[in-house]
Enzyme design. Structure first.
Site, PDB file in Angstrom:
ATOM      1  N   ASP A  91       0.858  -1.174   0.000  1.00 35.72           N
ATOM      2  CA  ASP A  91       0.000   0.000   0.000  1.00 35.72           C
ATOM      3  C   ASP A  91       0.901   1.233   0.000  1.00 35.72           C
ATOM      4  OD1 ASP A  91      -1.983   1.867   0.336  1.00 35.72           O
ATOM      5  OD2 ASP A  91      -2.870   0.931   2.089  1.00 35.72           O
ATOM      6  N   ASP A 264      -7.898  -7.468   0.222  1.00 37.63           N
ATOM      7  CA  ASP A 264      -7.010  -7.570   1.375  1.00 37.63           C
ATOM      8  C   ASP A 264      -7.740  -7.040   2.601  1.00 37.63           C
ATOM      9  OD1 ASP A 264      -5.623  -4.862   2.648  1.00 37.63           O
ATOM     10  OD2 ASP A 264      -6.509  -4.533   0.672  1.00 37.63           O
ATOM     11  N   CYS A 303     -13.943 -26.935   7.067  1.00 35.29           N
ATOM     12  CA  CYS A 303     -12.590 -26.432   6.778  1.00 35.29           C
ATOM     13  C   CYS A 303     -11.593 -27.586   6.746  1.00 35.29           C
ATOM     14  CB  CYS A 303     -12.177 -25.410   7.828  1.00 35.29           C
ATOM     15  SG  CYS A 303     -10.538 -24.693   7.563  1.00 35.29           S
ATOM     16  N   CYS A 305      -8.236 -27.107   6.893  1.00 37.35           N
ATOM     17  CA  CYS A 305      -6.920 -26.618   7.325  1.00 37.35           C
ATOM     18  C   CYS A 305      -6.342 -27.500   8.428  1.00 37.35           C
ATOM     19  CB  CYS A 305      -7.000 -25.153   7.769  1.00 37.35           C
ATOM     20  SG  CYS A 305      -7.599 -24.881   9.453  1.00 37.35           S
ATOM     21  N   CYS A 308      -8.028 -27.202  11.968  1.00 38.86           N
ATOM     22  CA  CYS A 308      -9.306 -27.905  12.109  1.00 38.86           C
ATOM     23  C   CYS A 308      -9.129 -29.419  12.095  1.00 38.86           C
ATOM     24  CB  CYS A 308     -10.266 -27.469  10.999  1.00 38.86           C
ATOM     25  SG  CYS A 308     -10.910 -25.797  11.250  1.00 38.86           S
ATOM     26  N   HIS A 334      -6.409 -20.480  11.099  1.00 39.63           N
ATOM     27  CA  HIS A 334      -7.682 -20.977  10.562  1.00 39.63           C
ATOM     28  C   HIS A 334      -8.434 -19.894   9.793  1.00 39.63           C
ATOM     29  CE1 HIS A 334     -11.785 -22.347  10.229  1.00 39.63           C
ATOM     30  NE2 HIS A 334     -12.140 -21.267  10.899  1.00 39.63           N
TER      31      HIS A 334
END
Length: 368
Positions: A91, A264, A303, A305, A308, A334
């Site tokens: 940015d 973002d 999920c 991931c 999880c 997560h």
């Protein structure tokens, strides 16, 4: 080739594409985790690779103040400094500077401001902001713009549009056109005429990509949806479109449906540090809730991931209630996984002709 943008499939305005950077291709729609100070809070680069977070965002204002240009250049650039080998977008620092109302003075040439850290005096101009980002070796540098809070008077928004265009022109003139791509930022508040003016003036510069700025700064979700959809349609179809500062499931799905490619937000990691878990369905909850104390299921059954697959909601709730920092890390991991897998599945839905059903199911279930 750097800057190439290829659309692979569409569903209405939604699209699956890739764009090329000096550090590899980015598949879109894409969520970019925010690494303001050269780190995505509580996560390591290997975590981000594991989560398939292809590109991260860092911030010019904060890196300018610490560790500063000399240290970052001596380190070999921002990628080496933070041990991240994927693409980086920075940015311009415009939002941070303009949020420091009591610490900055704006004129047509740039902004003089005092650091929030030690009160030291600094000067941002379009030229030195672009040079700083290029010196860091980032893949995408954002043009310096003037962002106004909402609501603001039409006069203030008009002035911001005029300055944003003039500064974008100066950024484009200063840009060395090396491996760092320059994106413009469209301003205009909630006024469609001013948004159209800003878009036309920036598109005339033929930059590699464009962002929709000046939203998520006080307006309602309905207002943001209207303006983002209107503005996205004005931006080139053959270049990436970026909606700044958006990071909930509902907002990502709505943005993808408008034809926006990049997003973002600090929301997933900030939420993680406060015990708030995001889910793939869009429902959010706090692990400090009593119902989590003996819930031996994962944070989100949908999920895939690592968190999880390994830990229970009850265990993470125990860690959080006990003040253990591991809880913040696990929920942050997560939460980023929830958004990176969301955009992955959105790309698959667009490819497979299932986008409308995918979109409608998530918008119906997501937390308001």
């Amino acid at each position: 080739m750097i800057g190439d943008f290829v659309v692979h499939a569409t569903a209405g305005a939604a699209r699956h594409a890739t764009f090329s950077t000096a550090h590899g291709e980015v598949a879109t729609p894409c969520f970019m985790p925010v690494g303001t100070l050269a780190d995505v809070k509580l996560l390591e680069p290997r975590d981000l690779h594991e989560l398939n977070a292809r590109i991260v965002l860092a911030n010019t204002y904060h890196l300018w103040l610490r560790p500063g240009r000399e240290t970052l250049v001596a380190a070999g650039g921002l990628h080496r400094f933070m041990a991240w080998d994927g693409p980086i977008l920075t940015d311009s620092g415009g939002y941070q500077v303009f949020s420091l109302e009591s610490r900055r003075e704006i004129d047509d040439d740039g902004v003089t401001f005092r650091s929030h850290l030690d009160g030291s005096k600094h000067r941002f101009t379009p030229e030195n902001v672009v040079a700083f980002q290029e010196d860091l070796g980032v893949d995408v540098a954002m043009a310096f713009d003037e962002c106004v809070k909402l609501p603001s008077s039409r006069k203030d928004v008009e002035r911001a549009v005029t300055r944003t265009t003039a500064w974008a022109q100066r950024c484009a003139a200063a840009w060395r056109r090396g491996p760092t791509m320059l994106f413009g930022i469209v301003q205009g508040g909630l006024d469609e005429d001013l948004r159209a003016q800003s878009s036309a003036e920036l598109v005339a510069l033929d930059l590699p990509g464009y962002a929709i700025g000046g939203l998520s700064v006080g307006e309602s979700r309905a207002e943001m949806d209207r303006v983002a959809r209107f503005t996205a349609a004005l931006l080139p179809a053959n270049k990436p479109r970026y909606l700044m500062g958006v990071g909930t499931v509902r907002d990502l799905v709505a943005g993808i449906d408008r034809g926006i490619d990049l997003f973002d937000c600090v929301y997933p990691t900030r939420s993680g540090r406060h015990g708030r878990a995001l889910t793939r369905s869009g429902i959010e909850y706090n692990v400090r809730n009593a119902g989590c104390v003996r819930d031996f299921g994962p944070l989100d059954p949908a999920c895939d991931c690592r968190v999880c697959a390994t830990y229970t909601k009850a265990y993470i709730a125990h860690l959080f209630r006990s003040g253990e920092l591991l809880a913040q890390r696990l929920i942050s991991y997560h939460n980023v996984a929830a958004l990176t897998s969301l955009v992955r599945d959105a790309r698959a839905a667009i490819d497979g002709g299932r986008w409308k059903a995918f979109r409608d199911a998530l918008l119906a279930s997501a937390s308001p």
